[in-house]
Enzyme design. Structure first.
Site, PDB file in Angstrom:
ATOM      1  N   LYS A  84     -10.945  -6.235  -4.537  1.00  0.00           N
ATOM      2  CA  LYS A  84     -11.854  -5.443  -4.771  1.00  0.00           C
ATOM      3  C   LYS A  84     -11.619  -3.910  -5.230  1.00  0.00           C
ATOM      4  O   LYS A  84     -12.144  -2.841  -5.679  1.00  0.00           O
ATOM      5  CB  LYS A  84     -12.893  -5.391  -3.933  1.00  0.00           C
TER       6      LYS A  84
ATOM      7  N   LYS B 175       0.766  -1.272   0.107  1.00  0.00           N
ATOM      8  CA  LYS B 175      -0.023  -0.112  -0.077  1.00  0.00           C
ATOM      9  C   LYS B 175       0.868   1.279  -0.060  1.00  0.00           C
ATOM     10  O   LYS B 175       0.473   2.198  -0.501  1.00  0.00           O
ATOM     11  CB  LYS B 175      -0.730   0.061   1.265  1.00  0.00           C
TER      12      LYS B 175
ATOM     13  N   LYS C 113      -3.383 -11.149  -6.181  1.00  0.00           N
ATOM     14  CA  LYS C 113      -4.745 -11.751  -5.752  1.00  0.00           C
ATOM     15  C   LYS C 113      -6.017 -10.889  -6.324  1.00  0.00           C
ATOM     16  O   LYS C 113      -5.753  -9.843  -6.486  1.00  0.00           O
ATOM     17  CB  LYS C 113      -4.598 -11.831  -4.083  1.00  0.00           C
TER      18      LYS C 113
HETATM   19  P1  AMP Z   1     -11.052  -7.634   2.807  1.00  0.00           P
HETATM   20  O1  AMP Z   1     -11.784  -7.439   1.789  1.00  0.00           O
HETATM   21  O2  AMP Z   1      -9.453  -7.424   2.807  1.00  0.00           O
HETATM   22  O3  AMP Z   1     -11.408  -7.123   4.231  1.00  0.00           O
HETATM   23  O4  AMP Z   1     -10.807  -9.216   2.933  1.00  0.00           O
HETATM   24  C1  AMP Z   1     -11.859  -9.782   3.848  1.00  0.00           C
HETATM   25  C2  AMP Z   1     -11.584 -11.317   3.983  1.00  0.00           C
HETATM   26  O5  AMP Z   1     -11.653 -12.023   2.578  1.00  0.00           O
HETATM   27  C3  AMP Z   1     -10.043 -11.743   4.442  1.00  0.00           C
HETATM   28  O6  AMP Z   1     -10.250 -12.730   5.380  1.00  0.00           O
HETATM   29  C4  AMP Z   1      -9.335 -11.809   3.398  1.00  0.00           C
HETATM   30  O7  AMP Z   1      -8.171 -12.584   3.636  1.00  0.00           O
HETATM   31  C5  AMP Z   1     -10.173 -12.565   2.436  1.00  0.00           C
HETATM   32  N1  AMP Z   1      -9.826 -12.349   1.060  1.00  0.00           N
HETATM   33  C6  AMP Z   1      -9.826 -11.192   0.236  1.00  0.00           C
HETATM   34  N2  AMP Z   1      -9.335 -11.277  -1.018  1.00  0.00           N
HETATM   35  C7  AMP Z   1      -9.417 -12.937  -1.080  1.00  0.00           C
HETATM   36  C8  AMP Z   1      -8.799 -13.548  -2.180  1.00  0.00           C
HETATM   37  N3  AMP Z   1      -8.525 -13.128  -3.572  1.00  0.00           N
HETATM   38  N4  AMP Z   1      -8.531 -14.885  -2.086  1.00  0.00           N
HETATM   39  C9  AMP Z   1      -9.023 -15.454  -0.911  1.00  0.00           C
HETATM   40  N5  AMP Z   1      -9.467 -14.698   0.324  1.00  0.00           N
HETATM   41  C10 AMP Z   1      -9.538 -13.453  -0.017  1.00  0.00           C
END
Ligand code: AMP
Ligand code: TRP
Length: 330
Positions: A198, A113, A195
């Site tokens: 969003k 970031k 990865k």
């Molecule tokens: P966040 O959107 O960063 O708040 O992530 C929420 C949850 O989704 C966390 O447990 C992340 O590890 C999981 N997560 C986000 N992106 C991925 C991805 N591309 N593959 C697997 N898990 C994900």
């Protein structure tokens, strides 16, 4: 016997992707019966990147609706909004005083970031993992189901729990990560080396839980594969490997049988079928979500009750912490 505890959180910083679903939400559902689960919408974390207030409000309720639409039952699990429970910010300050700068400097998510937003690096991005540790430790969580990208943050939470316990006597449970072996890292459809996120600038890189069928068809059709032209599950074909993982999750078929099924069949047909499986898999979630967004009162009821319970449980831990540090009880 007392049930073990589970804590996890999702940021309301954008519409959720199938990566969030496969890596996190889907796994939350299965833990509800065996554990006392706390699932949080981490809005304090979300503001480490600039948010438009109106959108943040909407997305916070969207994540709540998507939690429930994915199968989390508010009668079984505690669903709440992080900023409703002040103990999270309070413990975060305390833990920041036992966190070393060097530890935070090593966080890969921070480093990435920092690279992206060099001009506007705020201190919140740097201390983000301390707040996350507070989230977890306040509830004395035994397990934290997350995607693979959160492993390093969880290590810090464990480390801070141990450091505090050593310094002031046993206070925090040391949490274990719960990272499913499979689907813990869903990759970008445009660049299988990074990865699915969003916050990706290219919207073809991800599939949102709320994408309509035309959009899903289009994104999967455009998904990067390779010129080998054979359906195999291997590291030399990372794009295809990722698509096979997604297919497997949504169809409940294991990868091996999918590879057999598509032996000698081209990518076109495979992608067509994959689109259908994803569209069908998301349909019940989308229908439930639509229903829930029309029931604002119900959602409000859920997050208010959730915050009450969360405040009670976290308050107990925070009082203990303050007492051990030497603060005078009020
Ligand atoms: P966040 O959107 O960063 O708040 O992530 C929420 C949850 O989704 C966390 O447990 C992340 O590890 C999981 N997560 C986000 N992106 C991925 C991805 N591309 N593959 C697997 N898990 C994900
Ligand atoms: N940092 C996590 C993410 O970006 C979200 C999060 C915040 C979290 N607090 C948490 C996850 C506590 C698990 C437990 O995905």
């Amino acid at each position: 016997m007392k049930k073990g505890k589970v804590f996890s959180g999702v940021q309301p910083s954008g519409a959720l992707t199938i990566g969030n679903y496969i890596g996190a939400l889907r796994n939350f559902v299965g833990l509800q019966d065996e554990f006392d689960c706390y699932y949080c919408i981490v809005d304090l974390h979300a503001i480490t990147v600039p948010q438009i207030p109106k959108n943040l409000r909407k997305r916070t309720l969207d994540v709540l609706a998507l939690y429930i639409a994915s199968g989390i039952d508010p009668e079984k699990s505690t669903l709440f909004i992080q900023s409703h429970v002040p103990a999270h910010s309070e413990l975060s300050w305390v833990l920041s005083t036992i966190t070393y700068m060097g530890q935070l400097n090593r966080m890969t998510q921070y480093k990435e970031k920092a690279k992206k937003s060099e001009e506007n690096l705020n201190a919140g991005l740097f201390t983000y993992p301390v707040l996350m540790a507070s989230d977890i430790l306040l509830y004395q969580a035994d397990f934290v189901p997350v995607g693979d990208d959160q492993k390093q943050h969880l290590e810090l939470a464990r480390d801070l729990a141990e450091r505090f316990n050593n310094r002031y006597s046993e206070t925090f449970k040391v949490p274990e990560p719960l990272i499913s072996e499979f689907g813990a890292r869903i990759m970008s459809l445009q660049n299988p080396e990074s990865k699915m996120s969003k916050s990706d600038d290219d919207e073809n890189a991800y599939i949102l839980l709320l994408d309509d069928s035309d959009t899903i068809n289009r994104k999967i059709k455009r998904a990067v594969t390779d010129s080998i032209g054979e359906i195999r599950y291997c590291d030399e074909q990372p794009g295809l490997k990722n698509l096979l993982n997604i297919y497997s999750v949504f169809s409940n078929e294991d990868v091996e049988s999918l590879v057999k099924k598509y032996d000698g069949i081209g990518y076109g047909k495979f992608k067509e079928d994959l689109s259908e499986v994803v569209i069908e898999g998301l349909k019940p979630i989308q229908e439930k979500y639509l229903q829930l967004t029309n029931s604002k009162d119900y959602l409000e009821d859920v997050y208010k009750k959730g915050a009450e319970k969360a405040a009670y449980v976290s308050g107990k831990t925070l009082r203990k912490v303050y007492k051990k540090i030497g603060f005078i009880p009020k």
